[in-house]
Design a protein around this motif. Structure first.
Motif, PDB file in Angstrom:
ATOM      1  N   GLU A  68     -14.477 -40.991 -12.168  1.00 21.28           N
ATOM      2  CA  GLU A  68     -13.859 -41.448 -13.340  1.00 21.28           C
ATOM      3  C   GLU A  68     -13.764 -43.022 -13.340  1.00 21.28           C
ATOM      4  O   GLU A  68     -14.105 -43.508 -14.539  1.00 21.28           O
ATOM      5  N   GLN A  69     -13.464 -43.460 -12.107  1.00 22.15           N
ATOM      6  CA  GLN A  69     -13.392 -45.090 -12.363  1.00 22.15           C
ATOM      7  C   GLN A  69     -15.170 -45.308 -12.544  1.00 22.15           C
ATOM      8  O   GLN A  69     -15.070 -46.472 -13.538  1.00 22.15           O
ATOM      9  N   ALA A  70     -15.963 -45.221 -12.138  1.00 21.10           N
ATOM     10  CA  ALA A  70     -17.324 -45.466 -12.340  1.00 21.10           C
ATOM     11  C   ALA A  70     -17.656 -45.313 -13.754  1.00 21.10           C
ATOM     12  O   ALA A  70     -18.342 -45.935 -14.277  1.00 21.10           O
ATOM     13  N   SER A  71     -17.310 -43.736 -14.184  1.00 20.85           N
ATOM     14  CA  SER A  71     -17.782 -43.674 -15.588  1.00 20.85           C
ATOM     15  C   SER A  71     -16.918 -44.761 -16.578  1.00 20.85           C
ATOM     16  O   SER A  71     -17.432 -44.790 -17.540  1.00 20.85           O
ATOM     17  N   HIS A  72     -15.587 -44.903 -16.549  1.00 23.10           N
ATOM     18  CA  HIS A  72     -14.888 -45.318 -17.573  1.00 23.10           C
ATOM     19  C   HIS A  72     -14.359 -46.695 -17.079  1.00 23.10           C
ATOM     20  O   HIS A  72     -14.105 -47.262 -18.120  1.00 23.10           O
ATOM     21  N   HIS A  73     -14.253 -47.256 -16.015  1.00 22.72           N
ATOM     22  CA  HIS A  73     -13.115 -48.224 -15.634  1.00 22.72           C
ATOM     23  C   HIS A  73     -13.835 -49.472 -15.015  1.00 22.72           C
ATOM     24  O   HIS A  73     -13.662 -50.520 -14.891  1.00 22.72           O
ATOM     25  N   PHE A  74     -15.056 -49.062 -14.550  1.00 23.29           N
ATOM     26  CA  PHE A  74     -15.706 -50.110 -13.604  1.00 23.29           C
ATOM     27  C   PHE A  74     -16.419 -51.249 -14.651  1.00 23.29           C
ATOM     28  O   PHE A  74     -16.347 -52.566 -14.220  1.00 23.29           O
ATOM     29  N   ALA A  75     -16.707 -50.905 -15.781  1.00 23.68           N
ATOM     30  CA  ALA A  75     -17.392 -51.908 -16.907  1.00 23.68           C
ATOM     31  C   ALA A  75     -16.226 -52.869 -17.174  1.00 23.68           C
ATOM     32  O   ALA A  75     -16.762 -54.227 -17.307  1.00 23.68           O
ATOM     33  N   ASP A  76     -14.910 -52.689 -17.094  1.00 22.17           N
ATOM     34  CA  ASP A  76     -13.864 -53.528 -17.378  1.00 22.17           C
ATOM     35  C   ASP A  76     -13.818 -54.552 -16.178  1.00 22.17           C
ATOM     36  O   ASP A  76     -13.424 -55.732 -16.435  1.00 22.17           O
ATOM     37  N   ASN A 393       3.516 -56.093 -13.744  1.00 22.67           N
ATOM     38  CA  ASN A 393       3.451 -56.240 -12.153  1.00 22.67           C
ATOM     39  C   ASN A 393       2.137 -57.064 -12.252  1.00 22.67           C
ATOM     40  O   ASN A 393       1.146 -56.444 -12.630  1.00 22.67           O
ATOM     41  N   GLY A 394       2.161 -58.257 -11.421  1.00 17.65           N
ATOM     42  CA  GLY A 394       0.665 -58.907 -11.211  1.00 17.65           C
ATOM     43  C   GLY A 394      -0.485 -57.906 -10.327  1.00 17.65           C
ATOM     44  O   GLY A 394      -1.697 -57.937 -10.937  1.00 17.65           O
ATOM     45  N   ARG A 395      -0.072 -57.119  -9.529  1.00 20.80           N
ATOM     46  CA  ARG A 395      -0.931 -56.565  -8.821  1.00 20.80           C
ATOM     47  C   ARG A 395      -1.412 -55.480  -9.697  1.00 20.80           C
ATOM     48  O   ARG A 395      -2.767 -54.948  -9.782  1.00 20.80           O
ATOM     49  N   ALA A 396      -0.544 -54.810 -10.391  1.00 19.90           N
ATOM     50  CA  ALA A 396      -1.042 -53.541 -11.253  1.00 19.90           C
ATOM     51  C   ALA A 396      -1.820 -54.097 -12.076  1.00 19.90           C
ATOM     52  O   ALA A 396      -3.028 -53.640 -12.558  1.00 19.90           O
ATOM     53  N   LEU A 399      -5.414 -54.511 -10.521  1.00 21.01           N
ATOM     54  CA  LEU A 399      -5.926 -53.451 -10.221  1.00 21.01           C
ATOM     55  C   LEU A 399      -6.551 -52.884 -11.466  1.00 21.01           C
ATOM     56  O   LEU A 399      -7.552 -51.787 -11.533  1.00 21.01           O
ATOM     57  N   GLY A 400      -5.935 -53.236 -12.687  1.00 24.29           N
ATOM     58  CA  GLY A 400      -6.228 -52.591 -13.806  1.00 24.29           C
ATOM     59  C   GLY A 400      -5.750 -51.283 -14.149  1.00 24.29           C
ATOM     60  O   GLY A 400      -6.333 -50.543 -14.856  1.00 24.29           O
ATOM     61  N   PRO A 455       1.013 -60.418  -4.491  1.00 26.11           N
ATOM     62  CA  PRO A 455       1.324 -59.521  -5.205  1.00 26.11           C
ATOM     63  C   PRO A 455       1.098 -58.154  -4.907  1.00 26.11           C
ATOM     64  O   PRO A 455       0.142 -57.744  -4.021  1.00 26.11           O
ATOM     65  N   SER A 456       2.125 -57.293  -4.930  1.00 28.37           N
ATOM     66  CA  SER A 456       2.148 -55.805  -4.613  1.00 28.37           C
ATOM     67  C   SER A 456       2.826 -55.064  -5.457  1.00 28.37           C
ATOM     68  O   SER A 456       3.586 -55.330  -6.190  1.00 28.37           O
TER      69      SER A 456
END
Ligand code: FAD
Ligand code: NAI
Length: 475
Positions: A68-76, A393-396, A399-400, A455-456
């Motif tokens: 899912e990450q590779a398909s939809h979120h890596f691009a960000d 939250n900065g870490r979130a 992380l995106g 940041p956590s």
């Protein structure tokens, strides 16, 4: 003469194998009988949790989340993946390897702790002067005697009346974890924990997933505000959940499965899918235990009747985990197993049922401990609530993954934390701090005054605690 043990544990899942190890650590001569077989017919210790539950489901959730990450979120993140593909058979094979590592790990722990393992089904024969006679049948055929018996035989998936599992088209959790190519269309009955986790796996892998849920609301046991937030996220992902349905006839054919149902609005509908997972809860498993031989008492659900200390109606017979009352969770089973082993050894084993955490490993994850806002209202408890969104939250943000929030509920007078509810990234890990806080009967101010790394994501827990006192710093 039959082999004599101080403790015989029947069932090698998280309740049983942990009880066996703890009892052995405390100097008892321990046997564990477990009948689970791997695909070659050999032992596969770890029960439902290791073989067809917690571990394999989390392995597939992880693999599908990577996809899912590779398909939809890596691009960000500025990462382009060309020619992305998936190999479900390989994901399933990896999952099997993870399961085997866990099976082997438990066998190793048994050897290390000198627990005698008997591969086969254990059943009661009779009570004798030396304890209880247990007959083992299967790969091992032997009768052994135990001064104490711990029953940890777990649970089985419930089937819909008239629709038995064939594990090809109508799947329990067992078959659901063995699907080795993404179906085009998948149906699930029951939007509980398994429905949402398994539905998420296949939705991420491109399957058109529909979950039919009988109740009018999603996740009735979860704090309402958290459940609503989760539902929003699932809707956005395209996980189709129909609430308030009444499931009727289910037919199978070469083409797949047809489910007739009535929608919440009273319309007659059909769902046509390639496979159907039925995840409508689990039943305690006492099949083959021969409880009648010794008069071990069961309740109307077939669960073994125990008191708060896991004592049954028979002296020296204990029961833990899914086969008794309480939540069907691996860590609850483990805690009961440890406590019983300690009680047998004359110690004061203890399980705090008020601080057992729950985690649902969807994306976003959902985790909670203690009472919900609705329960506090129903119990007439005056409370203060503080929430903090991961959006702040900065870490979130880095992380995106900014979906969701931490919500803390504290006693209006004493400020003692009464419940913490999280929907969002790594909720499964964040909840541990909250469990510890509640175990130590901390106040929200205690959490608010503790230094959390920056940041956590855990800063959101601190901020939710500050929010209880209406003094968040970052929102
Ligand atoms: P079990 O794990 O069911 O073990 C019982 C063992 O006893 C089995 O090996 C069985 O073969 C054996 N047995 C039964 N009868 C006999 C007999 N007469 N003789 C010999 N052996 C016998 N919980 C969580 O906390 N976190 C999760 O993420 C999670 N995910 C899950 C995902 C799925 C798909 C499912 C189905 C469950 C999940 N659970 C999870 C629940 C968890 O698996 C159970 O709560 C846990 O396994 C209960 O442990 P137990 O020791 O009581 O029983
Ligand atoms: P569940 O109790 O979580 O959910 C069952 C759902 O099915 C409920 O929402 C219920 O309303 C619905 N339902 C029941 N009968 C129905 C019907 N005839 N038609 C439509 N809907 C119906 O049970 P599930 O998902 O089978 O899981 C069993 C247990 O296994 C969980 O309760 C939990 O204890 C354990 N588990 C824990 C996990 C975790 O800790 N992450 C993961 C998976 C399972």
């Amino acid at each position: 003469m039959s082999k004599q043990f101080d403790v015989i544990v029947i069932g090698g899942g998280p309740g049983g194998y942990i009880a066996a190890i703890r009892a052995a650590q405390l100097g008892q001569n321990v046997a564990c009988v477990d009948e689970w077989k791997n695909s070659q017919g050999g032992p596969a210790l770890g029960g439902t949790c290791t073989n067809v539950g917690c571990i394999p489901s989390k392995a597939l959730l992880q693999s599908s989340e990577h996809y899912e990450q590779a398909s939809h979120h890596f691009a960000d993140h500025g990462i382009t993946v060309k020619g992305l593909s998936m190999d479900v058979a390989k994901m399933v094979a990896r999952k099997d390897t993870v399961v085997k590592q866990n099976n082997d790990g438990i066998q190793y722990l048994f050897k290390k702790n000198k627990v005698s393992f008997f591969h086969g089904r254990g059943s009661f024969v009779k009570a004798s002067a030396d304890g209880y006679e247990i007959k083992v049948t299967g790969a091992t055929e032997e009768t052994i005697v135990g001064r104490h018996i711990i029953v940890a035989t777990g649970s089985n998936a419930r089937a819909l009346p008239g629709t038995p599992f064939d594990e090809e088209l109508i799947l329990s959790n067992d078959g659901a974890l063995r699907i080795n190519a993404a179906p085009k269309k998948l149906g699930l009955i029951g939007a509980g924990v398994i429905g949402l986790e398994m539905g998420s796996v296949w939705r991420r892998l491109g399957t058109d997933v529909t979950i039919l849920e009988g109740l009018p609301t999603l996740l009735g046991v979860v704090d309402e505000q958290i459940a609503k937030e989760a539902k929003k996220a699932f809707d956005k992902q395209g996980l189709k959940i129909e609430l308030g349905v009444n499931v009727g006839e289910i037919k199978t054919s070469k083409k797949g499965v047809t489910v007739a149902y009535t929608s919440a609005k009273g319309e007659t509908k059909t769902l046509e899918v390639d496979k159907l997972i039925v995840s409508i809860g689990r039943s305690p498993n006492t099949i083959g235990l021969n409880v009648e031989a010794v008069g071990l008492k069961l309740d109307e659900r077939g669960a073994i009747v125990v008191d708060a200390d896991c004592k049954t109606n028979l002296p020296g017979v204990w029961a833990v985990g899914d086969v008794v009352r309480g939540p069907m969770l691996a860590h609850k089973a483990e805690e009961e197993g440890v406590a019983v082993a300690e009680r047998i050894a004359g110690q004061h084993g203890h399980v705090n049922f008020q601080t057992i955490p729950w985690v649902i490993y969807t994306s976003p994850e959902i985790a909670w401990v203690g009472r919900t806002e609705q329960q506090l209202k129903a119990d007439g408890v005056a409370y203060k609530a503080g929430t903090f969104p991961f959006l702040a939250n900065g870490r979130a943000r880095a992380l995106g993954d900014t979906t969701g929030m931490v919500k803390m509920l504290a006693d209006a007078k004493t400020d003692e934390i009464l419940g913490v509810h999280i929907v969002g990234p790594m909720a499964s890990e964040l909840i541990a701090e909250c469990v510890m806080a509640m175990e130590f009967r901390a106040s929200s101010e205690d959490i608010a005054r503790i230094c959390h790394a920056h940041p956590s994501l855990s800063e959101s827990t601190k901020e939710a605690a500050l929010a209880v006192d209406k003094r968040t710093l970052n929102f």
